[in-house]
Design a protein around this motif. Structure first.
Motif, mmCIF file in Angstrom:
data_model
loop_
_atom_site.group_PDB
_atom_site.id
_atom_site.type_symbol
_atom_site.label_atom_id
_atom_site.label_comp_id
_atom_site.label_asym_id
_atom_site.label_seq_id
_atom_site.Cartn_x
_atom_site.Cartn_y
_atom_site.Cartn_z
ATOM 1 N N CYS A 18 51.299 44.559 34.674
ATOM 2 C CA CYS A 18 51.504 43.419 35.155
ATOM 3 C C CYS A 18 51.636 42.376 34.152
ATOM 4 C CB CYS A 18 50.599 43.158 36.326
ATOM 5 S SG CYS A 18 51.072 41.392 36.948
ATOM 6 N N CYS A 21 48.522 39.746 35.291
ATOM 7 C CA CYS A 21 47.112 39.967 35.341
ATOM 8 C C CYS A 21 46.936 41.217 34.485
ATOM 9 C CB CYS A 21 46.767 40.346 36.864
ATOM 10 S SG CYS A 21 47.452 41.806 37.514
ATOM 11 N N CYS A 80 52.827 43.328 39.319
ATOM 12 C CA CYS A 80 52.043 44.200 40.319
ATOM 13 C C CYS A 80 52.391 43.917 41.610
ATOM 14 C CB CYS A 80 50.484 44.284 39.968
ATOM 15 S SG CYS A 80 49.694 42.534 40.305
ATOM 16 N N CYS A 84 51.381 38.064 42.664
ATOM 17 C CA CYS A 84 50.244 38.214 41.660
ATOM 18 C C CYS A 84 49.449 36.922 41.397
ATOM 19 C CB CYS A 84 50.485 39.070 40.629
ATOM 20 S SG CYS A 84 49.311 39.176 39.501
ATOM 21 N N ARG A 94 40.628 39.294 37.464
ATOM 22 C CA ARG A 94 41.757 39.323 38.169
ATOM 23 C C ARG A 94 41.486 38.647 39.312
ATOM 24 N NH1 ARG A 94 43.878 44.738 39.561
ATOM 25 N NH2 ARG A 94 45.676 43.582 40.189
HETATM 26 ZN ZN LIG Z 1 49.423 41.454 38.576
#
Ligand SMILES: [Zn+2]
Ligand SMILES: [Zn+2]
Length: 131
Positions: A18, A21, A80, A84, A94
């Motif tokens: 991603c 993140c 993701c 996100c 995260r």
């Molecule tokens: Zn992400």
């Protein structure tokens, strides 16, 4: 007949990160393929060799075709998930895993007054000299 026209659909598994993140992403994409593979013994302009797919001993190499189609279909900035939240700018955690985490950090004195005002039950101090 100057060659073999290949048409089809390919499904490929994706693995990546991603962009917000850095979390792992697994996904699947489906791409449509169409390519003419010409017989290698055909006379064709050598300048166009890069763009022409040829049959080699009655075999055709699907890999370049597949790779180009998949690369073109890849998302430019994979996430993701559509929402996100990315990483905490303070510690890099995260936020999707730990959305409510907070940092006890010294408040800049210039903002301390605002913080007091925004706390529940806080009252804005009136100017005492005015009566
Ligand atoms: Zn992400
Ligand atoms: Zn943090």
């Amino acid at each position: 007949m100057e060659g073999v026209l290949v048409t089809g659909t390919a499904r490929a598994g994706l693995e990546g990160e991603c962009v917000r993140c850095l979390g792992p992403i697994t996904d699947e994409i489906e791409v449509d393929l169409q390519e003419l593979y010409v017989y290698d013994d055909q006379q064709h302009d050598p300048d166009e060799d890069d763009e022409v797919s040829t049959l080699q001993d009655d075999l055709l190499d699907l890999e370049p075709l597949l790779r180009d189609a998949v690369v073109l279909a890849l998302p430019f900035q994979p996430l993701c998930g559509p929402d996100c939240p990315g990483l905490c700018p303070e510690c890099g955690a995260r936020l999707a895993d730990d959305p409510d985490h907070a940092h006890e950090e010294p408040v800049d004195p210039r903002w301390a007054v605002l913080k007091e005002m925004s706390e529940p039950g806080a009252q804005i101090h009136q100017d005492d000299t005015r009566q």
